[in-house]
Design an enzyme around this catalytic site. Structure first.
Site, PDB file in Angstrom:
ATOM      1  N   TYR A 150      49.836  54.656  42.022  1.00  0.00           N
ATOM      2  CA  TYR A 150      50.207  55.430  43.210  1.00  0.00           C
ATOM      3  C   TYR A 150      50.382  54.528  44.431  1.00  0.00           C
ATOM      4  O   TYR A 150      50.991  54.926  45.417  1.00  0.00           O
ATOM      5  CB  TYR A 150      49.149  56.481  43.542  1.00  0.00           C
ATOM      6  CG  TYR A 150      48.844  57.482  42.469  1.00  0.00           C
ATOM      7  CD1 TYR A 150      49.614  57.598  41.311  1.00  0.00           C
ATOM      8  CD2 TYR A 150      47.764  58.333  42.603  1.00  0.00           C
ATOM      9  CE1 TYR A 150      49.304  58.521  40.324  1.00  0.00           C
ATOM     10  CE2 TYR A 150      47.454  59.270  41.626  1.00  0.00           C
ATOM     11  CZ  TYR A 150      48.226  59.354  40.488  1.00  0.00           C
ATOM     12  OH  TYR A 150      47.900  60.273  39.533  1.00  0.00           O
TER      13      TYR A 150
ATOM     14  N   VAL B 287      45.977  62.465  44.903  1.00  0.00           N
ATOM     15  CA  VAL B 287      46.849  61.869  45.916  1.00  0.00           C
ATOM     16  C   VAL B 287      48.161  61.334  45.322  1.00  0.00           C
ATOM     17  O   VAL B 287      48.828  60.511  45.929  1.00  0.00           O
ATOM     18  CB  VAL B 287      46.120  60.752  46.706  1.00  0.00           C
ATOM     19  CG1 VAL B 287      45.000  61.344  47.530  1.00  0.00           C
ATOM     20  CG2 VAL B 287      45.611  59.663  45.784  1.00  0.00           C
TER      21      VAL B 287
ATOM     22  N   ASP C 203      41.085  61.990  43.095  1.00  0.00           N
ATOM     23  CA  ASP C 203      41.782  61.421  41.950  1.00  0.00           C
ATOM     24  C   ASP C 203      42.925  60.552  42.448  1.00  0.00           C
ATOM     25  O   ASP C 203      43.795  61.022  43.190  1.00  0.00           O
ATOM     26  CB  ASP C 203      42.327  62.543  41.055  1.00  0.00           C
ATOM     27  CG  ASP C 203      43.096  61.983  39.880  1.00  0.00           C
ATOM     28  OD1 ASP C 203      42.459  61.414  38.977  1.00  0.00           O
ATOM     29  OD2 ASP C 203      44.339  62.090  39.884  1.00  0.00           O
TER      30      ASP C 203
END
Length: 91
Positions: A36, A6, A31
């Site tokens: 992120y 992602v 993952d």
């Protein structure tokens, strides 16, 4: 095992939908990483998928700071009850 990452998915609906569609397509490895900033959406999608959590392998990465005093990391808001693999990275 084929994993679904992602990275560069925006937090919220974009990440949530991407993870839900990946799970519906048969992916069982997700993952993600604290950097992120979308782990909450990943966790929400997994919880609401109806798939037994034990069937899903989640990888996350934590950035560590290395100094003369040693290493430390800053955990993000925990999105899942547990991760199967946590990678510590200095990059």
């Amino acid at each position: 095992m084929l994993g679904f990452g992602v990275f560069q998915c925006k937090d919220g609906e974009e990440t949530y939908n991407a993870v839900r569609w990946a799970l519906e397509a048969g992916y069982r490895h997700i993952d993600t990483a604290s950097a992120y900033r979308n782990e909450k959406s990943v966790g929400d999608a997994i919880r609401q998928s109806g798939i037994n959590r034990k069937e899903i392998f989640i990888t996350t990465k934590l950035k560590i700071e290395i100094s003369a005093r040693g290493c430390r990391y800053r955990p993000s808001r925990k999105a899942c009850s547990y991760y199967r693999l946590t990678i510590l990275t200095s990059i």
